[in-house]
Each structure stands twice: as C-alpha cells, then as structure tokens.
Write a protein that holds these residues in place. Sequence first.
Motif, PDB file in Angstrom:
ATOM      1  N   VAL A  83       0.870  -1.183   0.000  1.00 43.90           N
ATOM      2  CA  VAL A  83       0.000   0.000   0.000  1.00 43.90           C
ATOM      3  C   VAL A  83       0.901   1.225   0.000  1.00 43.90           C
ATOM      4  O   VAL A  83       1.757   1.376   0.877  1.00 43.90           O
ATOM      5  CB  VAL A  83      -0.924   0.003   1.234  1.00 43.90           C
ATOM      6  CG1 VAL A  83      -1.754   1.273   1.275  1.00 43.90           C
ATOM      7  CG2 VAL A  83      -1.814  -1.240   1.223  1.00 43.90           C
ATOM      8  N   GLU A  84       0.730   2.087  -0.995  1.00 44.00           N
ATOM      9  CA  GLU A  84       1.626   3.231  -1.147  1.00 44.00           C
ATOM     10  C   GLU A  84       0.870   4.549  -1.021  1.00 44.00           C
ATOM     11  O   GLU A  84      -0.293   4.655  -1.413  1.00 44.00           O
ATOM     12  CB  GLU A  84       2.307   3.201  -2.521  1.00 44.00           C
ATOM     13  CG  GLU A  84       3.187   2.000  -2.759  1.00 44.00           C
ATOM     14  CD  GLU A  84       3.855   2.057  -4.121  1.00 44.00           C
ATOM     15  OE1 GLU A  84       4.650   2.984  -4.371  1.00 44.00           O
ATOM     16  OE2 GLU A  84       3.558   1.172  -4.951  1.00 44.00           O
ATOM     17  N   ALA A  85       1.576   5.537  -0.509  1.00 44.72           N
ATOM     18  CA  ALA A  85       1.038   6.894  -0.478  1.00 44.72           C
ATOM     19  C   ALA A  85       1.263   7.528  -1.841  1.00 44.72           C
ATOM     20  O   ALA A  85       2.362   7.485  -2.391  1.00 44.72           O
ATOM     21  CB  ALA A  85       1.731   7.717   0.607  1.00 44.72           C
ATOM     22  N   PHE A  86       0.224   8.122  -2.415  1.00 46.25           N
ATOM     23  CA  PHE A  86       0.342   8.800  -3.697  1.00 46.25           C
ATOM     24  C   PHE A  86       1.244  10.016  -3.553  1.00 46.25           C
ATOM     25  O   PHE A  86       1.094  10.812  -2.619  1.00 46.25           O
ATOM     26  CB  PHE A  86      -1.041   9.229  -4.188  1.00 46.25           C
ATOM     27  CG  PHE A  86      -1.016  10.092  -5.416  1.00 46.25           C
ATOM     28  CD1 PHE A  86      -0.588   9.580  -6.626  1.00 46.25           C
ATOM     29  CD2 PHE A  86      -1.407  11.417  -5.344  1.00 46.25           C
ATOM     30  CE1 PHE A  86      -0.552  10.378  -7.767  1.00 46.25           C
ATOM     31  CE2 PHE A  86      -1.379  12.223  -6.473  1.00 46.25           C
ATOM     32  CZ  PHE A  86      -0.957  11.703  -7.691  1.00 46.25           C
ATOM     33  N   VAL A  87       2.205  10.162  -4.465  1.00 43.89           N
ATOM     34  CA  VAL A  87       3.103  11.316  -4.460  1.00 43.89           C
ATOM     35  C   VAL A  87       2.505  12.372  -5.392  1.00 43.89           C
ATOM     36  O   VAL A  87       2.491  12.189  -6.614  1.00 43.89           O
ATOM     37  CB  VAL A  87       4.515  10.919  -4.931  1.00 43.89           C
ATOM     38  CG1 VAL A  87       5.441  12.130  -4.912  1.00 43.89           C
ATOM     39  CG2 VAL A  87       5.080   9.813  -4.042  1.00 43.89           C
ATOM     40  N   PRO A  88       1.999  13.474  -4.843  1.00 42.65           N
ATOM     41  CA  PRO A  88       1.193  14.419  -5.631  1.00 42.65           C
ATOM     42  C   PRO A  88       2.008  15.439  -6.424  1.00 42.65           C
ATOM     43  O   PRO A  88       1.688  16.638  -6.424  1.00 42.65           O
ATOM     44  CB  PRO A  88       0.354  15.096  -4.553  1.00 42.65           C
ATOM     45  CG  PRO A  88       1.250  15.146  -3.356  1.00 42.65           C
ATOM     46  CD  PRO A  88       2.048  13.851  -3.416  1.00 42.65           C
ATOM     47  N   PHE A  89       3.043  14.973  -7.120  1.00 41.56           N
ATOM     48  CA  PHE A  89       3.872  15.873  -7.916  1.00 41.56           C
ATOM     49  C   PHE A  89       4.142  15.237  -9.271  1.00 41.56           C
ATOM     50  O   PHE A  89       4.293  14.019  -9.383  1.00 41.56           O
ATOM     51  CB  PHE A  89       5.191  16.167  -7.195  1.00 41.56           C
ATOM     52  CG  PHE A  89       5.027  16.625  -5.777  1.00 41.56           C
ATOM     53  CD1 PHE A  89       4.510  17.874  -5.477  1.00 41.56           C
ATOM     54  CD2 PHE A  89       5.364  15.782  -4.722  1.00 41.56           C
ATOM     55  CE1 PHE A  89       4.336  18.277  -4.167  1.00 41.56           C
ATOM     56  CE2 PHE A  89       5.198  16.172  -3.409  1.00 41.56           C
ATOM     57  CZ  PHE A  89       4.681  17.431  -3.123  1.00 41.56           C
ATOM     58  N   ASP A  90       4.211  16.080 -10.295  1.00 38.64           N
ATOM     59  CA  ASP A  90       4.386  15.592 -11.657  1.00 38.64           C
ATOM     60  C   ASP A  90       5.857  15.485 -12.034  1.00 38.64           C
ATOM     61  O   ASP A  90       6.721  16.162 -11.469  1.00 38.64           O
ATOM     62  CB  ASP A  90       3.687  16.528 -12.649  1.00 38.64           C
ATOM     63  CG  ASP A  90       2.174  16.531 -12.484  1.00 38.64           C
ATOM     64  OD1 ASP A  90       1.623  15.486 -12.078  1.00 38.64           O
ATOM     65  OD2 ASP A  90       1.545  17.575 -12.753  1.00 38.64           O
TER      66      ASP A  90
END
Length: 310
Positions: A83-90
């Motif tokens: 289960v991973e935390a979404f990394v909110p950067f492009d």
Amino acid sequence: MRRRQRPPLPKRHGLDPARLRLPEEGDWATIREHLVERLYRVPAARIDEMLAAGAIVDLDGPISPDAPYVPGGAVWFHRDLPVEAFVPFDIAVVHRDDDILVVDKPHFLATIPRGRHILETALVRLRRDLDLPDLIPAHRLDRTTAGLVLFVVNPARRGAYQTLFHRREVRKEYEAIARYDPELALPRTVRSRIVKEKHVLPAFEVDGEPNSLTEVSLLEHRAGLGRYLLRPHTGRTHQLRLHMNSLGAPLLGDDFYPEVTDKAINDFTRPLQLLAAQLAFTDPVSGVERSFRTTRRLQAWDDPVGWAGN
C-alpha cells in the motif's frame, strides 16, 4: 554470454514478474513446499491462493499446487504490491528522442521500485504514462532529491549510456540551500571516505583513504541562507549531504544529517533542498555534446517563508 530467459508472464504496471530459480539441491517434494519455505514473509495461504489462480508459472504454464519440485528449474510470478502513499507531484519531460529520455524528477518520488515504493516511482510512472515498457534508468537519484534523471528508451543503447555513469564521464552539477557561514572559505574541494552499511539509514565518514570528492562553491547568499553549487566527481551514497554537513552547513530539509529524524512516508512538507541541476556528456552513440538543465527551483531560496511554513 547466456541470453536472459523471456518471462512467460506479461508486465504488470510496467513491471516484469519476479523470477525464482529453484536450487539444484534440496529435499522439497513439491514446488509449493519450496515456495512456502523460501518466501517466508508471504503467508502460506497466499501462496496457495496464487497457485490455485494459476498466478505462479514456469515455461510450460501455470504450476499446479502439487507440482513436483524440479531442481534447477525456475518459476515466475508477480509480487503483491505494498500500500503506497500517492506522491502528488508531476514529472517534467526535459528531452525525448529515440534513444534517451531526460526528466525532471520531483522531490519524494523514488527513481526505481524498491521496498515500499513500487508504483509511486519515476520508472513505473514513465513506463505507463509514456507507453515505454522497456524504459530503464541510466542512473538514479535519491527519493528526496529532485532534478534531472536520464533514462534509456532504446534497449540496444542501455549499456552505452549506463557505462557513461559507471565511468564517471557525465558532468553533474547540483544546487543546494543551507545556512550561510561567512567564515567558511569557498570554493573548496571536500574529500573523505564514506561507508554505507546495510540496513543502516545514514552513511558515515570514517578515517582512511578518501573515496569521495565534491567541489563546493557559493553562488549567492541572503538572509542567512546560501545557495551552493556542488560538483561531485564520485557518486557515494549521500555524498553531497555528508560533505555539506561536514562543512557545518547541513542542507535544509535533510532528515538524515546531522541527525536522523522520524518523518512519515506521506509527509511531503519541507523537501530536502538539493537539486540535480545539470547533466552534460558526450553522447556515446552520436558523439554530440549534450547538456541538459533543470526546469525546477529550490523553494527555500525562492520562497523561504512558504517553505518554512509547509
């Protein structure tokens, strides 16, 4: 040279299946028995589920739960994803051609799958979003470091570009933000011996013959902060962070140096103020001089109040 066996399972999420070679010697009656012992972190019930679903295969197809052990054989399967935390950067694309892809990686995004970071990595995202299933990195950046990463698009060119980095034929420049010390004489060259032990988070500088070298210079300073230019001539783990710390100027946002701090994996505040700003090299295929520059800036310099308030 022995050619690598083509996996009998397709990629999933841009990732090849895991391959396990079965030892030549052993007293396991079935493949299942060996897998339960070898994959000790995977519950036996989960292995049974995968076998029942035909998710563990050899070159002839799915393995039955009672398939006999085959010394020297091999099996393939896709590992369960964490289960991973979404990394909110492009990820910004700086350059793309038939052979290479150069991107600007954001802070907090790992370069390649490892440990708790699988789908939320630059490699997997790029394979998926750009439809480049054979993409491979020529080198990598730490998860907490932002900036330029070179990937190889054409599988036939992998060795040529990866060798550039192995032979240290790529000229790299980094920018970093740390406190400004008017007593620190710059520019200077920092040399030290760096060691990294398995399962220990930070690296260490120890006595002995130097195995790392970094040129450090000051670009500008204001309000007690300095913007530094770092030119590494070697590529030891955490080299730039250690060398700046040894100068009494640890990088802003560094969670390892001078002391390890416990930061949650999904805490995207106050990123490490280290940026891979430039890559330059002679192209091993065309012979053309290549130079790429980051499109990113370090927040602690451009917006110190916003960075501190994160």
